[in-house]
Write an enzyme that holds these catalytic residues in place. Structure first.
Site, PDB file in Angstrom:
ATOM      1  N   GLN A  52       0.346   3.571 -11.319  1.00 27.52           N
ATOM      2  CA  GLN A  52      -0.561   3.183 -12.310  1.00 27.52           C
ATOM      3  C   GLN A  52      -0.219   3.492 -14.020  1.00 27.52           C
ATOM      4  OE1 GLN A  52      -3.392   1.848 -11.401  1.00 27.52           O
ATOM      5  NE2 GLN A  52      -3.423   2.027  -9.331  1.00 27.52           N
TER       6      GLN A  52
ATOM      7  N   GLY B 143       5.229   1.206  -4.399  1.00 29.24           N
ATOM      8  CA  GLY B 143       4.852   2.179  -4.616  1.00 29.24           C
ATOM      9  C   GLY B 143       4.627   3.092  -3.639  1.00 29.24           C
TER      10      GLY B 143
ATOM     11  N   ASN C 158      -5.601   6.999 -10.220  1.00 26.54           N
ATOM     12  CA  ASN C 158      -5.810   5.739  -9.792  1.00 26.54           C
ATOM     13  C   ASN C 158      -6.641   5.681  -9.541  1.00 26.54           C
ATOM     14  OD1 ASN C 158      -4.727   6.942  -6.979  1.00 26.54           O
ATOM     15  ND2 ASN C 158      -5.663   5.674  -6.050  1.00 26.54           N
TER      16      ASN C 158
ATOM     17  N   SER D 193       5.115  -0.112  -9.273  1.00 22.09           N
ATOM     18  CA  SER D 193       5.279  -0.693  -8.013  1.00 22.09           C
ATOM     19  C   SER D 193       5.668  -2.385  -9.348  1.00 22.09           C
ATOM     20  CB  SER D 193       3.711  -0.499  -7.531  1.00 22.09           C
ATOM     21  OG  SER D 193       3.740  -1.004  -6.600  1.00 22.09           O
TER      22      SER D 193
ATOM     23  N   HIS E 136       2.774  -4.858  -8.943  1.00 19.34           N
ATOM     24  CA  HIS E 136       2.530  -5.647  -8.662  1.00 19.34           C
ATOM     25  C   HIS E 136       0.961  -5.172  -9.715  1.00 19.34           C
ATOM     26  CE1 HIS E 136      -1.089  -3.731  -5.292  1.00 19.34           C
ATOM     27  NE2 HIS E 136       0.819  -2.785  -5.104  1.00 19.34           N
TER      28      HIS E 136
ATOM     29  N   THR F 113      18.393  -6.585   2.908  1.00 22.66           N
ATOM     30  CA  THR F 113      18.475  -7.376   2.403  1.00 22.66           C
ATOM     31  C   THR F 113      17.612  -8.033   1.378  1.00 22.66           C
ATOM     32  OG1 THR F 113      19.167  -8.460   4.129  1.00 22.66           O
ATOM     33  CG2 THR F 113      18.737 -10.209   2.187  1.00 22.66           C
TER      34      THR F 113
ATOM     35  N   CYS G 192      -7.486   2.001  -2.210  1.00 23.06           N
ATOM     36  CA  CYS G 192      -7.444   2.141  -0.187  1.00 23.06           C
ATOM     37  C   CYS G 192      -8.520   2.565   0.165  1.00 23.06           C
ATOM     38  CB  CYS G 192      -6.739   3.303  -0.510  1.00 23.06           C
ATOM     39  SG  CYS G 192      -5.173   2.497  -1.312  1.00 23.06           S
TER      40      CYS G 192
HETATM   41  C1  LIG Z   1      -0.945   6.054  -7.683  1.00 21.86           C
HETATM   42  C2  LIG Z   1      -1.045   4.989  -6.909  1.00 21.86           C
HETATM   43  N1  LIG Z   1       0.309   5.135  -6.193  1.00 21.86           N
HETATM   44  C3  LIG Z   1       1.011   4.573  -5.182  1.00 21.86           C
HETATM   45  C4  LIG Z   1      -0.225   3.226  -5.062  1.00 21.86           C
HETATM   46  C5  LIG Z   1       0.644   2.253  -3.539  1.00 21.86           C
HETATM   47  O1  LIG Z   1       0.542   1.643  -4.268  1.00 21.86           O
HETATM   48  P1  LIG Z   1       1.656   0.261  -3.290  1.00 21.86           P
HETATM   49  O2  LIG Z   1       0.251  -0.764  -3.221  1.00 21.86           O
HETATM   50  O3  LIG Z   1       2.125  -0.523  -4.038  1.00 21.86           O
HETATM   51  O4  LIG Z   1       2.418   0.312  -2.287  1.00 21.86           O
HETATM   52  C6  LIG Z   1      -0.743   2.878  -5.115  1.00 21.86           C
HETATM   53  C7  LIG Z   1      -1.923   1.872  -5.164  1.00 21.86           C
HETATM   54  O5  LIG Z   1      -2.797   1.413  -5.379  1.00 21.86           O
HETATM   55  C8  LIG Z   1      -1.593   3.310  -6.163  1.00 21.86           C
HETATM   56  O6  LIG Z   1      -2.705   3.420  -7.086  1.00 21.86           O
END
Ligand SMILES: Cc1ncc(COP(=O)(O)O)c(C=O)c1O
Length: 392
Positions: free
Chosen positions: A180, A72, A152, A200, A202, A238, A326
């Site tokens: 999200q 992401g 998020n 993303s 995960h 790659t 984060c």
């Molecule tokens: C709203 C949002 N954007 C971007 C990201 C970043 O994604 P990634 O962990 O795949 O880099 C997150 C991850 O917590 C997110 O919640």
């Protein structure tokens, strides 16, 4: 053994077994480079194409509008810098909001140092942007609007369709960070009018380190990573084939019964909110009561330190978060909670519980049973709470 309850699905999700099974051969059996012309390479090229198709289908995109990235954060960086560099002759103004993920905010701040101008829109107490404020912020030199699909931390879902329509009416490119929202809400990029969208793997029971950027055909976008001719010469490197294959499978599974998934999460979410409200005084819900992610519970518990709460919950096996993945680990109050108007003290008592596919009703019961006595115990140590209780 101590009970362990994972309630931090917005930080990351456990990978589904079917996803892992699909990925495994691509590490050592079917390991070719998709760019090679021999059979090992060709097989993997086909696997990448299949995953692209699987993901495209989930958002009503064409498969050649899906570009794989490392997650992401890269998708956000690419969308924002890519549009800024591609359109800088046309204008240097970008509009975003104050509650974006740091992958968006820090990218915008970086571009400010490069001479771009950025307007950071306010949000209301629920975390919603105002369409009037957005309209007023649009200038003849505005080239990009980037507003997240859903937040998020507090789970608020923004009026994406209306934002996209406004961007289109002014000839402005619209990007949304749907990291999200993807897999938790229906998303039809055509119907919503989205030009660029970050997702993303995960967050949807897929592997870490793989994401995608949806790029509507004809959108002007500079590449971010230069090198080989992968991803139609727009994103070199790659391909992460096991990751891509896993993302494809996870995407397909996430949308097999999206409605059922949403209903199940919403009922658990709302029960948890209701029961906690009844048991914990001086607690309130952050974010919008209904325009919110199905699995998001974000509460402020006054007269309590969020970190102490997190540690106490961890001691009884409950994994949750005090803000976004984060920002936890930092003592600064979350920029999102500040933007919705909370004071530092109240913001510090925030707790994010995010539920997902493996969350059971018993897990919810466990939180309802464990959290209120923890709050009571921590409040007994709070001089402020003593004062409030005593009515002073
Ligand atoms: C709203 C949002 N954007 C971007 C990201 C970043 O994604 P990634 O962990 O795949 O880099 C997150 C991850 O917590 C997110 O919640």
């Amino acid at each position: 053994m101590r009970k362990k309850v994972y309630l931090d699905y917005s930080a990351t999700t456990p990978m589904k077994k079917e996803v892992l099974d699909e990925m495994l051969p691509f590490f050592n059996v079917q390991f070719g480079n998709p760019s090679s012309i021999h059979s090992f390479g060709r097989d993997n090229k086909t696997a990448v194409a299949k995953a692209r198709e699987q993901i495209a289908k989930t958002i009503n995109a064409a498969s050649d509008e899906i570009f794989f990235t490392a997650g992401g954060s890269e998708s956000d960086n690419w969308a924002i810098k890519g549009v800024a560099y591609a359109l800088k002759e046309k204008g240097k103004h970008i509009i975003t909001s104050k509650i974006e993920h740091h992958a968006v905010l820090h990218t915008c701040q970086y571009l400010e140092k490069e001479g771009f101008e950025v307007t950071y829109l306010n949000v209301d107490a629920y975390g919603l942007i105002s369409l009037e404020e957005l309209k007023a912020a649009i200038r003849p030199d505005t080239i990009l609007i980037t507003i997240m699909f859903a937040n998020n931390e507090i789970g608020t879902v923004e009026p994406v369709k209306e934002i996209a329509a406004m961007a289109k009416a002014h000839g402005i490119t619209f990007h949304t960070d749907a990291v999200q929202a993807y897999g938790n809400l229906p998303i039809d990029v055509k119907e919503l009018g989205i030009d660029l969208m970050s997702i993303s793997a995960h967050k949807v029971y897929g592997p870490k380190g793989i994401g995608a950027l949806y790029v509507k055909k004809g959108t002007k976008l500079h590449p971010l990573i230069h090198g080989g001719a992968q991803e139609k010469k727009r994103r070199a490197g790659t391909e992460n084939v096991p990751g891509i294959v896993g993302f494809g499978k996870a995407a397909e599974m996430a949308f097999e019964d999206l409605e059922g998934h949403m209903e199940s999460l919403i009922s658990k979410r709302d029960r948890l909110i209701q029961e906690l409200k009844e048991r914990i005084p001086f607690m309130h819900l952050n974010g919008h009561p209904t325009k919110r992610l199905p699995g998001n519970v974000n509460i402020c518990i006054q007269f309590i330190e969020g970190e102490a709460l997190l540690l106490s919950l961890d001691m009884v096996g409950i994994a949750s978060s005090s803000g976004s993945a984060c920002t936890s680990g930092s003592l600064d109050p979350s920029h999102v909670l500040m933007a919705i108007g909370l004071t530092h003290e109240v913001a510090h008592g925030s707790l994010r519980i995010t539920i997902g596919d493996f969350t059971t009703d018993e897990d919810i019961d466990y939180v309802i049973q464990q959290l209120p006595p923890i709050v009571d115990r921590l409040r007994q140590m709070s001089p402020l709470f003593e004062k409030v209780k005593g009515g002073n």
